[in-house]
Scaffold this active site. Structure first.
Site, mmCIF file in Angstrom:
data_model
loop_
_atom_site.group_PDB
_atom_site.id
_atom_site.type_symbol
_atom_site.label_atom_id
_atom_site.label_comp_id
_atom_site.label_asym_id
_atom_site.label_seq_id
_atom_site.Cartn_x
_atom_site.Cartn_y
_atom_site.Cartn_z
ATOM 1 N N HIS A 136 -7.746 13.597 -34.941
ATOM 2 C CA HIS A 136 -7.866 14.338 -36.195
ATOM 3 C C HIS A 136 -7.939 13.417 -37.420
ATOM 4 O O HIS A 136 -7.290 12.383 -37.472
ATOM 5 C CB HIS A 136 -6.682 15.300 -36.358
ATOM 6 N N HIS A 145 -20.143 1.778 -33.791
ATOM 7 C CA HIS A 145 -20.189 2.055 -32.348
ATOM 8 C C HIS A 145 -18.761 2.049 -31.809
ATOM 9 O O HIS A 145 -18.075 1.024 -31.865
ATOM 10 C CB HIS A 145 -21.029 0.986 -31.650
HETATM 11 C C1 LIG Z 1 -14.667 -9.931 -28.753
HETATM 12 C C2 LIG Z 1 -16.000 -10.417 -28.245
HETATM 13 C C3 LIG Z 1 -17.129 -9.766 -29.062
HETATM 14 C C4 LIG Z 1 -15.998 -11.918 -28.453
HETATM 15 O O1 LIG Z 1 -17.162 -12.460 -27.936
HETATM 16 P P1 LIG Z 1 -17.506 -14.008 -28.280
HETATM 17 O O2 LIG Z 1 -17.658 -14.141 -29.759
HETATM 18 O O3 LIG Z 1 -18.672 -14.385 -27.417
HETATM 19 O O4 LIG Z 1 -16.182 -14.772 -27.913
HETATM 20 P P2 LIG Z 1 -15.830 -15.708 -26.665
HETATM 21 O O5 LIG Z 1 -16.223 -15.061 -25.374
HETATM 22 O O6 LIG Z 1 -16.360 -17.068 -26.977
HETATM 23 O O7 LIG Z 1 -14.241 -15.714 -26.727
HETATM 24 C C5 LIG Z 1 -13.522 -16.381 -27.759
HETATM 25 C C6 LIG Z 1 -12.060 -16.369 -27.352
HETATM 26 O O8 LIG Z 1 -11.569 -15.031 -27.433
HETATM 27 C C7 LIG Z 1 -11.105 -14.590 -26.138
HETATM 28 N N1 LIG Z 1 -11.554 -13.208 -25.977
HETATM 29 C C8 LIG Z 1 -12.825 -12.743 -26.086
HETATM 30 N N2 LIG Z 1 -12.855 -11.409 -25.920
HETATM 31 C C9 LIG Z 1 -11.585 -11.042 -25.678
HETATM 32 C C10 LIG Z 1 -10.992 -9.781 -25.420
HETATM 33 N N3 LIG Z 1 -11.732 -8.661 -25.387
HETATM 34 N N4 LIG Z 1 -9.664 -9.732 -25.252
HETATM 35 C C11 LIG Z 1 -8.906 -10.869 -25.306
HETATM 36 N N5 LIG Z 1 -9.417 -12.097 -25.552
HETATM 37 C C12 LIG Z 1 -10.749 -12.179 -25.728
HETATM 38 C C13 LIG Z 1 -11.747 -15.513 -25.139
HETATM 39 O O9 LIG Z 1 -10.986 -15.616 -23.957
HETATM 40 C C14 LIG Z 1 -11.798 -16.801 -25.910
HETATM 41 O O10 LIG Z 1 -10.511 -17.386 -25.909
HETATM 42 P P3 LIG Z 1 -10.312 -18.990 -25.841
HETATM 43 O O11 LIG Z 1 -10.953 -19.527 -27.095
HETATM 44 O O12 LIG Z 1 -8.825 -19.143 -25.804
HETATM 45 O O13 LIG Z 1 -11.017 -19.429 -24.607
HETATM 46 C C15 LIG Z 1 -16.248 -10.038 -26.734
HETATM 47 O O14 LIG Z 1 -15.465 -10.841 -25.873
HETATM 48 C C16 LIG Z 1 -15.930 -8.576 -26.430
HETATM 49 O O15 LIG Z 1 -14.779 -8.185 -26.126
HETATM 50 N N6 LIG Z 1 -16.964 -7.730 -26.524
HETATM 51 C C17 LIG Z 1 -16.846 -6.306 -26.298
HETATM 52 C C18 LIG Z 1 -17.993 -5.832 -25.379
HETATM 53 C C19 LIG Z 1 -17.975 -4.340 -25.203
HETATM 54 O O16 LIG Z 1 -16.964 -3.675 -25.290
HETATM 55 N N7 LIG Z 1 -19.152 -3.776 -24.975
HETATM 56 C C20 LIG Z 1 -19.297 -2.349 -24.820
HETATM 57 C C21 LIG Z 1 -20.747 -1.991 -24.774
HETATM 58 S S1 LIG Z 1 -20.988 -0.272 -24.582
#
Ligand SMILES: CC(C)(COP(=O)(O)OP(=O)(O)OC[C@H]1O[C@@H](n2cnc3c(N)ncnc32)[C@H](O)[C@@H]1OP(=O)(O)O)[C@@H](O)C(=O)NCCC(=O)NCCS
Length: 209
Positions: A136, A145
């Site tokens: 709510h 998104h």
């Molecule tokens: C948050 C996010 C955008 C970061 O992506 P990125 O910029 O490529 O970051 P990286 O993969 O280089 O990760 C950077 C750091 O954050 C950490 N990290 C990334 N995503 C994380 C998450 N969701 N939860 C916890 N830690 C996360 C990584 O382990 C890394 O840690 P480190 O530096 O200690 O090794 C991505 O990991 C994510 O969660 N995307 C969501 C995708 C999604 O939900 N899609 C749905 C489509 S319908």
């Protein structure tokens, strides 16, 4: 004027949106993709450039849905098609639950199993993905998104162009700024400034843009 819908996009997200549009009783005439797109998206023929849009408009098509996952690109393409005289339609699953007191903009996708509760506001071009719940009085900004299985408690505000990753949870009253990325599986328990990426339980900032 033709009543069929033109879908801009021809990838996986477009497939889901086409089926939502069809479930609402719409006929989808064409997808508009890019030169790398497949010839068909589900069974819909794909025109492989945005350059086809003016001719489609001239041919009498006026209803369009932007089925692009990128918030920035979806917003940009929506402006472009609106300027051409197209009208944005919504793609809302019959298996979603939308409160009669919720307010919905245009160009919105609401997938199966999503719940939008009382007096929530969902702005233009939002995606409320599969099984996401928006409680709510939430206010969801332009071209946001909310990914599958997210849960936003009451009175959460999410700024324009932000992305809330799959399975994230946000506690009541939290304000999230514009162009924020909330990483998958995060639990947001404090406000988040604009143009940041937050991850984890509880969510912490890892990047500022
Ligand atoms: C948050 C996010 C955008 C970061 O992506 P990125 O910029 O490529 O970051 P990286 O993969 O280089 O990760 C950077 C750091 O954050 C950490 N990290 C990334 N995503 C994380 C998450 N969701 N939860 C916890 N830690 C996360 C990584 O382990 C890394 O840690 P480190 O530096 O200690 O090794 C991505 O990991 C994510 O969660 N995307 C969501 C995708 C999604 O939900 N899609 C749905 C489509 S319908």
């Amino acid at each position: 004027m033709k009543s069929e819908v033109i879908v801009v996009g021809a990838g996986g997200h477009a497939k889901v949106c086409i089926e939502l549009l069809q479930a609402q009783g719409n006929k989808v005439a064409y997808c508009v993709g890019n030169p790398d797109s497949p010839d068909k998206c589900l069974d819909i023929p794909v025109l492989k450039s945005d350059d086809h849009l003016p001719a489609l408009r001239k041919d009498g098509y006026e209803r369009v849905f932007i089925a692009i996952g990128s918030n920035l690109l979806r917003n940009k393409l929506a402006k472009k098609v609106t300027e051409m005289g197209f009208r944005l339609v919504n793609a809302i699953s019959p298996a979603a639950t939308v409160s009669p007191s919720a307010s919905l903009g245009v160009g919105i996708a609401v997938m199966a199993g999503a719940v939008i509760n009382a007096e929530a506001t969902i702005s233009d071009l939002c995606i409320v993905n599969t099984g996401a719940t928006i409680d709510h009085d939430c206010v969801i900004g332009l071209a946001v998104h909310i990914a599958p299985q997210c849960a936003l408690a009451g009175n959460v505000h999410v700024g324009n162009l932000s992305f809330v990753g799959v399975g994230s949870k946000i506690i009541p009253e939290i304000h999230i700024g514009e162009s924020v990325m909330v990483g998958a599986g995060s639990v947001v328990i404090s406000n988040v400034g604009s143009a940041t990426t937050v991850v984890g339980v509880p969510a912490k900032v890892i990047y500022k843009i």
